[in-house]
Enzyme design. Structure first.
Site, PDB file in Angstrom:
ATOM      1  N   TRP A  17      -1.901 -34.300   1.509  1.00 36.13           N
ATOM      2  CA  TRP A  17      -1.320 -33.481   2.553  1.00 36.13           C
ATOM      3  C   TRP A  17      -2.174 -32.268   2.891  1.00 36.13           C
ATOM      4  CZ3 TRP A  17       4.582 -33.179   1.050  1.00 36.13           C
ATOM      5  CH2 TRP A  17       5.173 -34.407   1.372  1.00 36.13           C
ATOM      6  N   LYS A  28      -1.498 -36.180   6.912  1.00 33.47           N
ATOM      7  CA  LYS A  28      -1.891 -36.865   5.689  1.00 33.47           C
ATOM      8  C   LYS A  28      -3.293 -37.401   5.865  1.00 33.47           C
ATOM      9  CE  LYS A  28       1.407 -38.303   2.314  1.00 33.47           C
ATOM     10  NZ  LYS A  28       2.397 -39.239   1.842  1.00 33.47           N
ATOM     11  N   THR A  36      21.346 -26.409  17.566  1.00 36.80           N
ATOM     12  CA  THR A  36      19.926 -26.332  17.225  1.00 36.80           C
ATOM     13  C   THR A  36      19.165 -26.944  18.385  1.00 36.80           C
ATOM     14  OG1 THR A  36      19.887 -28.514  16.263  1.00 36.80           O
ATOM     15  CG2 THR A  36      20.360 -26.711  14.772  1.00 36.80           C
ATOM     16  N   GLU A  78      21.271 -24.324  10.632  1.00 37.94           N
ATOM     17  CA  GLU A  78      22.206 -25.057   9.763  1.00 37.94           C
ATOM     18  C   GLU A  78      22.608 -24.256   8.529  1.00 37.94           C
ATOM     19  OE1 GLU A  78      19.576 -26.249  11.249  1.00 37.94           O
ATOM     20  OE2 GLU A  78      19.791 -28.357  11.811  1.00 37.94           O
TER      21      GLU A  78
HETATM   22  P1  AMP Z   1      16.016 -22.684  13.525  1.00 38.72           P
HETATM   23  O1  AMP Z   1      17.139 -23.513  13.078  1.00 38.72           O
HETATM   24  O2  AMP Z   1      15.721 -22.807  14.978  1.00 38.72           O
HETATM   25  O3  AMP Z   1      16.192 -21.263  13.123  1.00 38.72           O
HETATM   26  O4  AMP Z   1      14.706 -23.210  12.825  1.00 38.72           O
HETATM   27  C1  AMP Z   1      14.641 -23.389  11.432  1.00 38.72           C
HETATM   28  C2  AMP Z   1      13.245 -23.818  11.062  1.00 38.72           C
HETATM   29  O5  AMP Z   1      12.308 -22.770  11.353  1.00 38.72           O
HETATM   30  C3  AMP Z   1      13.055 -24.083   9.592  1.00 38.72           C
HETATM   31  O6  AMP Z   1      13.515 -25.356   9.217  1.00 38.72           O
HETATM   32  C4  AMP Z   1      11.543 -23.925   9.453  1.00 38.72           C
HETATM   33  O7  AMP Z   1      10.864 -25.094   9.855  1.00 38.72           O
HETATM   34  C5  AMP Z   1      11.230 -22.824  10.427  1.00 38.72           C
HETATM   35  N1  AMP Z   1      11.133 -21.552   9.702  1.00 38.72           N
HETATM   36  C6  AMP Z   1      12.072 -20.610   9.558  1.00 38.72           C
HETATM   37  N2  AMP Z   1      11.615 -19.589   8.814  1.00 38.72           N
HETATM   38  C7  AMP Z   1      10.354 -19.905   8.457  1.00 38.72           C
HETATM   39  C8  AMP Z   1       9.349 -19.273   7.668  1.00 38.72           C
HETATM   40  N3  AMP Z   1       9.529 -18.085   7.106  1.00 38.72           N
HETATM   41  N4  AMP Z   1       8.156 -19.932   7.512  1.00 38.72           N
HETATM   42  C9  AMP Z   1       7.946 -21.129   8.079  1.00 38.72           C
HETATM   43  N5  AMP Z   1       8.849 -21.769   8.836  1.00 38.72           N
HETATM   44  C10 AMP Z   1      10.041 -21.168   9.023  1.00 38.72           C
END
Ligand code: AMP
Length: 541
Positions: free
Chosen positions: A444, A439, A184, A330
């Protein structure tokens, strides 16, 4: 009493074997560095994956060794997925957009012994060569005629596999064995490795096929614009061969609106998947050239929040249904998918969009809950916010070589780091990353909702909202905007546009305009950098 069922392991090679037997004629079409339109069949793909497995066996590697890829989406990368994992090694996909120091860190951390690399990324490896000691073999994803001169002793892929037979029996081993590794690229600290197993990958792929998830069948032609180096391209390289769907791989043309349009049209793509940014480029190209995507039926968009304007543009200009998905590296990554329920059919388009901009409903296999700071579960009323926690068979139980030190797991649940609401119908909506929450006076404000609303303004290309210190309210939102090329706007116009679309008290205290926003290697806005940049920002009194 135990059931009396066979205990055949769920291995990635079983997908290759199935596709070779039942879908030998299904096509894979690719754009590569050395061929603008390569096409062949699943039969050829998996036969070459076996040649690759034989070539790897000849190197004297050990089961579980990590073999890395640094490449765009194309057929050779697909062969590497199967040849590496199928033979019992771990396919470590690396994001070429990482900074050199991150590349060095993860190659060393994973102790990659072999690297499969696209010709265009070879100079990157030459630069860091002296700092990555584990790499023993470098294979360039091209034929001998396209192998660039290099100082690495690299061999081209076709020569590497060419002398080896396509006769190979995929080995049987424990389905819990590691199959793939993806780091990640968090916005803080070192990248963390997520180690997928054969079992998790196969289960995730079967679920991905379900009608209310990605709904993939033999009849589909699929364009994954999501990279094979990012969470296994959302599982598409495994889903598609299970049912024999045609695959269209865009190679280095990921962010190129014109090239994507051409591929979607000429290859009659029915399903395309990617992050919002890539669709912005495509929609911009089609709008400027008055083109319609008349073969595409649906898109799955995730990885970041999806603005309503994108749902509407796909619907109105192209008759394409946009399904939002949410997931994480993850989580393999699928967690939710947004498909309207039968009872929503009678709603107006406007009412439907209000639901479509949510992340979607939990899919079978992913348990979800939202909790407050003390870990108490919050109601599923669509209003209460909470930290989103998940568990399931394709969600990581730990990070590679970190053994519990990441602090992300509590009582068997994984802390996603996202803040969300869940409504009574099960639709989850992400309101923020935990670290990005604003906040104000103890309440929020959702930066994602504000950003999504702001990008609906016709002159806004991209928007980010961060909290800035405020003497009375602790924090107030600051809206940071990138204006589209050739467009003009100003603070008053933007605030007037937001008026009525958001709660009054969410109205940003100020709007600033910048030329560009900082992004992570996976294209997410880097709010940590923005917060540093605007740390001393004085909001107007
Ligand atoms: P990654 O592991 O790089 O794919 O990133 C995952 C993160 O992307 C998630 O924990 C979210 O914060 C963000 N994310 C993924 N899909 C969405 C979505 N549909 N709307 C908002 N945030 C998203």
């Amino acid at each position: 009493m135990q059931g009396l069922m066979m205990d055949r392991p769920l291995l990635i090679s079983s997908i290759a074997e199935h596709a070779e037997t039942f879908h030998p004629e299904s096509e894979i079409v690719s754009v590569t560095a050395d061929n603008p339109r390569h096409r062949y069949t699943y039969k050829a793909c998996f036969s070459r994956a076996k040649q690759l497995a034989n070539a790897l066996s000849a190197l004297g590697l050990q089961q579980g060794d990590r073999l890395a890829t640094l490449a765009w989406n194309d057929y050779r990368h697909m062969e590497a997925y199967y040849g590496i994992s199928g033979a019992g090694y771990v396919c470590h996909t690396i994001n070429p957009r990482l900074f050199p120091e991150q590349l060095i860190y993860i190659i060393n951390h994973a102790e990659d012994r072999v690297l499969f690399v696209d010709p265009m990324f070879l100079p990157l490896i030459e630069k860091i060569q002296s700092e990555v000691s584990s790499l023993e073999h470098i294979v360039v994803m091209c034929g001998p005629e396209s192998l660039p001169e290099n100082t690495l002793g690299a061999v081209d892929y076709e020569t590497f596999i060419g002398a080896h037979s396509a006769e190979y029996t995929w080995p049987d081993f424990d389905e819990r064995s590691a199959a793939a590794l993806c780091y990640t690229s968090g916005t803080t600290g070192n990248p963390k490795g997520v180690l997928y197993s054969h079992r998790s990958t196969v289960l995730h792929a079967i679920t991905g096929l379900m009608p209310d998830v990605l709904n993939i069948s033999r009849a589909d032609a699929i364009l994954p614009v999501v990279p094979l180096f990012h969470v296994n391209a959302w599982g598409i390289p495994y889903c598609a061969p299970m049912v024999g769907a045609k695959l269209v791989m865009p190679g280095p043309k990921m962010g190129d609106g014109e090239a994507l349009y051409e591929l979607l049209d000429s290859e009659a793509v029915s399903l395309a998947l990617g992050v919002p940014t890539v669709w912005l480029a495509l929609l911009d190209y089609t709008a400027r050239n008055n083109l319609k995507l008349d073969k595409l039926q649906r898109t799955v968009v995730g990885g970041a929040a999806v603005p309503a304007s994108m749902v509407e543009q796909f619907r109105d200009d192209h008759d394409v249904v946009l399904h939002q998905g949410w997931g994480m590296t993850e989580m393999s990554p699928l967690g939710t998918l947004n498909k309207l329920l039968p009872k929503h059919e009678s709603l107006s388009d406007e009412e439907k969009v209000k639901i479509q901009i949510k992340a979607g409903r939990g899919i079978y296999g992913v348990e979800m809950k939202i909790v407050d700071d003390d870990g108490n579960e919050q109601p599923r009323d669509g209003v209460a916010y909470g930290a989103l926690m998940v568990r399931g068979p394709w969600i990581c139980s730990d990070y590679y070589k970190l053994e519990g030190s990441a602090g992300t797991h509590v009582d068997g649940w994984f802390h996603t780091g996202d803040v969300a609401t869940i409504d009574p119908d099960g639709f989850m909506a992400i309101t923020d990353r935990t670290k990005d929450v604003i906040k104000s006076g103890g309440e929020w404000i959702s930066s994602i909702d504000l950003e999504n609303t702001a990008v609906g303004h016709p002159a806004v290309a991209e928007a980010a909202v961060i909290g800035v210190a405020h003497p009375k309210w602790t924090e107030r939102p600051l809206l940071i905007v990138v204006v589209k090329e050739g467009e003009q706007t100003n603070k008053d116009e933007i605030l007037a546009y937001l008026d009525g679309k958001i709660a009054k008290w969410w109205t940003p205290d100020d709007v600033v305009f910048v030329d560009e926003l900082p992004h992570t290697a996976t294209g997410k806005i880097k709010k940590t950098t923005l917060r540093e940049q605007f740390a001393d920002y004085q909001l107007p009194a």
